[in-house]
Design a protein around this motif. Structure first.
Motif, short mmCIF file in Angstrom:
data_model
loop_
_atom_site.label_atom_id
_atom_site.label_comp_id
_atom_site.label_asym_id
_atom_site.label_seq_id
_atom_site.Cartn_x
_atom_site.Cartn_y
_atom_site.Cartn_z
N ASP A 62 33.16 -154.53 57.38
CA ASP A 62 33.18 -155.00 58.91
C ASP A 62 33.88 -154.23 59.31
OD1 ASP A 62 34.95 -156.35 57.09
OD2 ASP A 62 35.51 -158.01 58.33
N LYS A 63 35.10 -153.41 58.26
CA LYS A 63 35.67 -152.43 58.97
C LYS A 63 35.29 -150.74 58.95
CE LYS A 63 40.07 -153.23 58.91
NZ LYS A 63 40.99 -154.19 60.27
N ALA A 64 34.38 -151.09 58.29
CA ALA A 64 33.88 -149.37 58.26
C ALA A 64 33.02 -149.15 59.53
CB ALA A 64 32.58 -149.56 57.67
N GLU A 65 32.16 -150.00 60.44
CA GLU A 65 31.52 -149.72 61.21
C GLU A 65 32.40 -149.41 62.79
OE1 GLU A 65 30.91 -154.57 62.54
OE2 GLU A 65 29.01 -153.53 61.63
N HIS A 66 33.82 -149.90 62.66
CA HIS A 66 34.65 -149.79 63.92
C HIS A 66 35.36 -148.56 63.38
CE1 HIS A 66 34.23 -152.86 64.91
NE2 HIS A 66 34.33 -153.83 64.11
N ILE A 67 34.70 -147.85 62.20
CA ILE A 67 35.90 -146.78 61.70
C ILE A 67 34.82 -144.93 62.64
CG2 ILE A 67 36.92 -144.37 60.05
CD1 ILE A 67 37.12 -146.80 57.87
N GLU A 68 35.87 -144.41 63.83
CA GLU A 68 35.56 -143.39 63.97
C GLU A 68 36.35 -141.81 64.12
OE1 GLU A 68 37.33 -144.61 68.51
OE2 GLU A 68 35.12 -144.71 67.88
N ALA A 69 35.94 -141.18 64.53
CA ALA A 69 36.68 -139.41 64.27
C ALA A 69 37.12 -139.43 66.24
CB ALA A 69 35.58 -138.18 63.70
N GLN A 70 38.10 -138.80 66.37
CA GLN A 70 38.81 -138.14 67.35
C GLN A 70 39.47 -136.79 67.46
OE1 GLN A 70 41.68 -141.39 69.34
NE2 GLN A 70 39.56 -143.15 68.86
N VAL A 71 39.93 -136.54 68.10
CA VAL A 71 40.91 -135.25 68.66
C VAL A 71 42.29 -135.78 69.49
CG1 VAL A 71 41.31 -133.48 69.62
CG2 VAL A 71 38.76 -133.69 68.65
N ILE A 72 43.28 -136.13 68.40
CA ILE A 72 44.75 -136.24 68.95
C ILE A 72 45.47 -135.10 68.73
CG2 ILE A 72 45.98 -137.83 68.34
CD1 ILE A 72 44.20 -139.83 66.83
N ASP A 73 45.92 -134.90 69.59
CA ASP A 73 46.80 -133.56 69.65
C ASP A 73 46.37 -132.32 68.72
OD1 ASP A 73 49.04 -135.28 70.72
OD2 ASP A 73 49.98 -135.40 68.70
N GLY A 74 44.92 -132.19 69.22
CA GLY A 74 44.16 -131.23 68.88
C GLY A 74 44.17 -131.09 67.68
#
Length: 414
Positions: free
Chosen positions: A379-391
């Protein structure tokens, strides 16, 4: 079968220096070409001690073995020829081995029908036993119950002694041993009439076969006038052969099936023993039942039943006689080994599956390994995502109240 071990032991225990009552002994030494080398007859009690004990040992051997095993109770067939043989044996017994003509006729019959390649000795003993009465508890009483007169015959191989060296004291030297012809213990023997239920049975013969030797069916038929009977060893071998032949060239399959049949037969006999039931004569139907759960082709089962019926048409074997205790133990050991092997394989499979689930976290890092390895609940795995933070690209894992985490085995500050 009327012959019991108690009957055999009662006769055997009398064969001592003081208890033996053999009145006379006669013998015929036969060469390998079936010619008579010499004959002799004499009162038994006149023998010197050394000879007395040697002959007594031979006679005792005929009264050994297991009733129904290698000590058989042969029944005389009911026909004209058998009646003549019976009358001859009775007359030979009543002659007390003093009639040379009757002895010669007996020797000729044995020589004609005894299938033996080497030299051998035919021995006959005559005895009269005053059978004492016994109380119900088998305690011996003084008065005689009946007089049991019988013949004991032993057919003994005569072979050259083994070669060797012997010490000569006169010139203090060793020289080749002079080889002599030595009389061995009997390979075939019989007692007539049989001592059955502590009484003479004129229609049956007590017949001894040395274990592993041929039971000599021609002797049974033509010298004693009896129906042919196999020893327990012969029955066992005949049964194993017909099972093996039913599988043709599939030797391994035949071996596995025979081991299972042995186990089932052993269980059948053990159950009857526990219930106090008498030994069972194994019919073809019983053999079919024994094979019900044995993994084998149906046509092989049917052939075994057919061959069993024809092989043992004259006399059904006792189930106990078909059991090879060594094979039973080998079969049980094989089953235990297979069960243990199966259990080990199952445990190894479970361990492999578990290791596969946790393999990534336990692998050592190398250049081909991913930089980041995560292990989270579904249930935790489906909410993991990649984002760009501070470049910089980052993996973002949402945290709920009370969540915890470990990085390389160390608790992470959250």
């Amino acid at each position: 079968m009327n012959l019991t071990k108690r009957d055999v032991l009662e006769l055997r225990r009398r064969l001592t220096k003081n208890g033996c009552s053999f009145s006379r002994m006669a013998g015929c030494y036969v060469g390998g070409n079936r010619t008579i080398i010499t004959k002799f007859a004499q009162p038994f009690l006149d023998l010197e001690d050394d000879a007395f004990y040697k002959y007594l040992e031979i006679a005792k051997k005929v009264l050994s073995g297991t009733p129904g095993g290698n000590l058989l109770e042969l029944s005389m067939a009911e026909n004209e020829n058998t009646a003549e043989i019976r009358q001859f044996l009775i007359a030979l017994k009543e002659s007390k081995l003093k009639n040379d003509g009757m002895l010669d006729r007996f020797y000729e019959l044995v020589i004609e029908h005894y299938n033996y390649a080497g030299n051998y000795l035919i021995l006959l003993f005559h005895d009269v036993y005053d059978v004492p009465s016994r109380a119900e508890d088998h305690a011996k009483l003084d008065e005689s119950e009946e007089v049991y007169e019988y013949l004991l015959c032993a057919l003994c191989p005569v072979e050259l002694s083994k070669p060797g060296l012997s010490y000569h004291e006169d010139d203090n030297s060793f020289a080749p041993l002079v080889r002599d012809w030595v009389v061995g213990l009997p390979e075939i023997g019989f007692v007539y009439p049989a001592f059955s239920n502590r009484s003479a049975d004129l229609s049956s013969v007590m017949y001894f076969v040395k274990p592993g030797k041929d039971s000599q069916h021609d002797l049974m038929r033509h010298v004693l006038g009896c129906a042919v009977q196999r020893t327990a060893s012969e029955e066992k071998n005949a049964f194993q052969n017909l099972v093996t032949e039913a599988f043709g060239t599939e030797k391994e399959q035949a071996e596995n099936a025979f081991l299972q049949i042995q186990k089932n037969l052993n269980e059948l006999v053990a159950t009857r023993d526990e219930d106090g039931l008498p030994p069972i004569e194994l019919t073809a139907e019983a053999v079919s039942d024994v094979m019900v759960d044995v993994a084998m082709p149906q046509e092989a089962k049917e052939q075994i039943v057919r061959d069993y019926q024809s092989t043992f048409a004259d006399a059904l074997p006792c189930a106990q006689n078909l059991i090879d205790n060594k094979l039973v133990q080998a079969g049980l050991q094989r089953e235990a080994t297979l069960a243990l092997t199966s259990k080990i394989e199952s445990l190894e499979q479970q361990l492999a599956e578990k290791n596969e689930q946790t393999a990534d976290s336990d692998l050592p890092w190398d250049e081909t390994s991913p930089a980041i390895v995560l292990q989270v609940s579904a249930d935790k795995a489906e909410h993991i995502e990649a984002q760009v933070i501070d470049g910089r690209r980052c993996l973002v894992i949402p945290l709920d109240e009370g969540d915890s985490a470990r990085i390389n085995g160390v608790a992470a500050p959250l």
